[in-house]
Write an enzyme that holds these catalytic residues in place. Structure first.
Site, mmCIF file in Angstrom:
data_model
loop_
_atom_site.group_PDB
_atom_site.id
_atom_site.type_symbol
_atom_site.label_atom_id
_atom_site.label_comp_id
_atom_site.label_asym_id
_atom_site.label_seq_id
_atom_site.Cartn_x
_atom_site.Cartn_y
_atom_site.Cartn_z
ATOM 1 C CG ASN A 225 8.183 -56.796 50.550
ATOM 2 O OD1 ASN A 225 8.529 -55.897 51.307
ATOM 3 N ND2 ASN A 225 7.416 -56.588 49.493
ATOM 4 N NE ARG B 232 12.068 -60.349 73.407
ATOM 5 C CZ ARG B 232 10.947 -60.769 73.926
ATOM 6 N NH1 ARG B 232 10.946 -61.422 75.076
ATOM 7 N NH2 ARG B 232 9.838 -60.566 73.294
ATOM 8 N NE ARG C 273 -16.289 -22.694 23.965
ATOM 9 C CZ ARG C 273 -17.615 -22.834 23.878
ATOM 10 N NH1 ARG C 273 -18.388 -22.351 24.835
ATOM 11 N NH2 ARG C 273 -18.165 -23.460 22.862
ATOM 12 N N GLY D 88 -18.011 -38.380 18.892
ATOM 13 C CA GLY D 88 -17.239 -38.934 20.002
ATOM 14 C C GLY D 88 -17.306 -38.113 21.270
ATOM 15 C CG ASP D 89 -17.871 -34.091 20.899
ATOM 16 O OD1 ASP D 89 -18.842 -34.585 20.292
ATOM 17 O OD2 ASP D 89 -17.276 -33.070 20.506
ATOM 18 C CE LYS E 262 3.926 -55.808 46.714
ATOM 19 N NZ LYS E 262 5.317 -55.731 46.314
HETATM 20 C C1 UD1 Z 1 -23.195 -30.607 14.213
HETATM 21 C C2 UD1 Z 1 -24.313 -30.666 13.187
HETATM 22 C C3 UD1 Z 1 -25.586 -30.098 13.815
HETATM 23 C C4 UD1 Z 1 -25.926 -30.880 15.069
HETATM 24 C C5 UD1 Z 1 -24.737 -30.905 16.030
HETATM 25 C C6 UD1 Z 1 -25.019 -31.847 17.173
HETATM 26 C C7 UD1 Z 1 -23.205 -30.387 11.036
HETATM 27 C C8 UD1 Z 1 -22.916 -29.463 9.923
HETATM 28 N N1 UD1 Z 1 -23.925 -29.894 12.033
HETATM 29 O O1 UD1 Z 1 -23.038 -29.254 14.582
HETATM 30 O O2 UD1 Z 1 -26.647 -30.184 12.902
HETATM 31 O O3 UD1 Z 1 -27.060 -30.331 15.715
HETATM 32 O O4 UD1 Z 1 -23.553 -31.382 15.342
HETATM 33 O O5 UD1 Z 1 -24.028 -31.710 18.133
HETATM 34 O O6 UD1 Z 1 -22.815 -31.521 10.989
HETATM 35 N N2 UD1 Z 1 -15.929 -32.743 13.769
HETATM 36 C C9 UD1 Z 1 -14.803 -33.249 13.168
HETATM 37 N N3 UD1 Z 1 -14.238 -32.571 12.151
HETATM 38 C C10 UD1 Z 1 -14.758 -31.415 11.682
HETATM 39 C C11 UD1 Z 1 -15.894 -30.898 12.294
HETATM 40 C C12 UD1 Z 1 -16.472 -31.590 13.346
HETATM 41 O O7 UD1 Z 1 -14.301 -34.292 13.566
HETATM 42 O O8 UD1 Z 1 -14.184 -30.876 10.715
HETATM 43 C C13 UD1 Z 1 -16.528 -33.496 14.870
HETATM 44 C C14 UD1 Z 1 -16.503 -32.741 16.177
HETATM 45 O O9 UD1 Z 1 -15.311 -32.980 16.883
HETATM 46 C C15 UD1 Z 1 -17.718 -33.291 16.885
HETATM 47 C C16 UD1 Z 1 -18.683 -33.561 15.746
HETATM 48 O O10 UD1 Z 1 -17.902 -33.690 14.595
HETATM 49 O O11 UD1 Z 1 -17.448 -34.512 17.508
HETATM 50 C C17 UD1 Z 1 -19.695 -32.446 15.580
HETATM 51 O O12 UD1 Z 1 -19.012 -31.228 15.316
HETATM 52 P P1 UD1 Z 1 -19.365 -29.871 16.031
HETATM 53 O O13 UD1 Z 1 -18.538 -28.779 15.453
HETATM 54 O O14 UD1 Z 1 -19.389 -30.062 17.477
HETATM 55 O O15 UD1 Z 1 -20.884 -29.758 15.619
HETATM 56 P P2 UD1 Z 1 -21.616 -28.575 14.942
HETATM 57 O O16 UD1 Z 1 -20.956 -28.165 13.671
HETATM 58 O O17 UD1 Z 1 -21.826 -27.561 15.969
#
Ligand code: UD1
Ligand code: CA
Length: 457
Positions: A384, A438, A14, A101-102, A349
């Site tokens: 320069n 000059r 998104r 990481g997010d 600079k």
């Molecule tokens: C997950 C948790 C949920 C929690 C929420 C908090 C699980 C099953 N659920 O939800 O309980 O409240 O996070 O934000 O864990 N990611 C991967 N690979 C994957 C799936 C996810 O790297 O296959 C990473 C995502 O990029 C993100 C994090 O894991 O950084 C969480 O995944 P996301 O799908 O956002 O979380 P939810 O499944 O919604």
């Protein structure tokens, strides 16, 4: 030793950009960097970043600072952590922190306090939670009298469970040895057919291991961004938090419109920040300064009582008492010494400007060393660059450079040299000399009248 796994495989569809979500920036730094710095601040330097979507961009960003592992298919948070098993097996002695990481606002205090609970209770896993007004979408924490019994995802929750407001932040502490065992037991029998990391809690409990939940006082740790609007909200939140910290330190803000201060910036008490001012990177600003309106300062050191009005300063040092602007561009590797005055439409600079020197208007100083108490006349240019290479100009103390002087580098002007207005200086000039170049000026009397006559015909 304690270590961390950071999940950074998300795409962020998104966001409508071809970039891993953790690389989107909050206050100038990728969300991933916020998470990394919370780890580092908590004393955890052994980090494995799990990459997925456009994983090469994560590698490029990290530049080899940490281990990375690729999750080639997106099969859930548990599956993501499984990709870190070789990293875990390097050292199974301590605990492993798992972070998203997010979710940039995880903080060192939450990490430290949850670890304390985790080790004191001797848990195999401790999930970090927070209480939310609007828990929709998050995994709910199922508490029992003896502690926690599990986490139920939104999509798997019944009506009663959906009422629970304590949610999973997505951050956990695991005893490393237990984590590797628990990962082996995960399956994907759930509404999303994913390997849920959250299932490690109920599995641990069913195996007679201990599990706990640490509720963080800081609900912001949950915050993430799914789209650009969320990202803007994260930026707004972080921006206000940083400004509040500076307010508490005695920094004055008349109006914070357009003010962006990145979190690595230090500002002394009594400095005033005016609207439109952006301060980036590792900038340090002294006290009693006035910055703005519309000043941009990046990775620079600014002394006390400096004024910077509507000007940009990058990777440079400005000593105390310097007045800059409006409309000055100080480019990297410059040093402006105390009491200097850099006026409008001046570019500097990779140069040093001496104490109390005035460069007041319409000047370019590049690759130059200018002494103290020099006056640089309007329109002066250091030449320069000859189209192939750059050379330096040296201007001694107390020089007086006439308007529109060209200084053809490499060149050296001694002490207290004068240059006549309009001179192109092509040779070194000794101390106390005048350089004048000059043509003889002619006055052709009656010229205009004769010219007008021919035109009128
Ligand atoms: C997950 C948790 C949920 C929690 C929420 C908090 C699980 C099953 N659920 O939800 O309980 O409240 O996070 O934000 O864990 N990611 C991967 N690979 C994957 C799936 C996810 O790297 O296959 C990473 C995502 O990029 C993100 C994090 O894991 O950084 C969480 O995944 P996301 O799908 O956002 O979380 P939810 O499944 O919604
Ligand atoms: Ca999911």
């Amino acid at each position: 030793m304690n270590k961390a796994i950071i999940l950074a495989g998300g795409q962020g569809k998104r966001m409508k950009a071809d970039m891993p979500k953790p690389l989107f920036k909050v206050l100038g730094e990728p969300m991933l960097e916020w998470v990394i710095s919370a780890c580092i601040e908590s004393g955890i330097a052994d980090i494995c970043v799990i990459k997925g979507f456009r994983g090469e961009m994560i590698d490029e960003y990290l530049g080899g600072r940490f281990t990375t592992a690729l999750q080639a298919e997106r099969l859930g948070t548990g599956h993501a952590v499984m990709q870190g098993i070789p990293f875990l097996k390097n050292d199974m002695s301590g605990n492993t922190l798992v972070l998203c990481g997010d979710a940039p606002f995880i903080d060192a205090e939450t990490i430290g306090e949850s670890l304390k609970m985790h080790t004191e209770q001797d848990n195999a896993v401790t999930v970090i939670t927070a209480e939310l007004e609007a828990p929709h979408g998050y995994g709910r924490i199922i508490r029992t009298e003896s502690g926690i019994s599990g986490i139920v995802e939104q999509k798997d929750a019944d009506e009663e469970q959906k009422q629970i407001r304590e949610v999973n932040s997505g951050a956990y502490w695991f005893r490393t040895e237990d984590l590797t065992e628990l990962l082996e037991k995960l399956d994907c029998n759930n509404a999303q057919n994913e390997y849920y990391l959250t299932d490690t809690i109920s599995i641990a409990l069913s195996e007679g291991k201990k599990a706990g939940a640490y509720k963080s006082a800081n609900a912001e740790i949950i915050r993430g961004a799914n789209d650009r609007k969320d990202l803007l909200e994260l930026n707004d939140y972080a921006r206000k938090a940083v400004i509040e910290k500076h307010l508490a330190n005695g920094v004055e803000f008349v109006c914070t419109d357009g003010v962006i201060i990145e979190r690595g910036v230090e500002i002394g008490a009594g400095t005033q920040i005016q609207p439109g001012t952006i301060i980036r990177g590792k900038t340090r600003i002294g006290s009693g300064c006035i910055l703005g309106p519309n000043a941009v300062v990046a990775n620079s050191k600014i002394g006390d009582n400096v004024e910077i009005d509507t000007s940009h300063i990058y990777d440079s040092e400005i000593e105390s008492g310097v007045i800059i602007g409006p409309f000055v561009h100080v480019r990297p590797d410059s040093l402006i010494k105390s009491g200097a005055r850099i006026g409008d439409f001046v570019e500097i600079k990779n140069s040093q400007i001496g104490e109390k020197t005035a460069v007041s208007h319409l000047v370019y100083i590049g690759d130059s060393d200018v002494g103290k108490k020099v006056n640089i006349g309007c329109g002066t240019a250091t030449v320069n660059y000859d189209g192939i290479s750059k050379s330096r100009c040296v201007i001694g103390d107390n020089c007086f450079i006439g308007c529109n002087t060209n200084l053809i580098a490499p060149i050296k002007l001694g002490k207290a040299v004068y240059t006549a207005a309009g001179t192109t200086v092509t040779r070194d000039v000794p101390d106390y000399a005048l350089a004048i170049d000059r043509g003889v000026m002619k006055v052709n009397e009656g010229y205009t009248l004769r010219k007008l006559k021919t035109v009128k015909k």
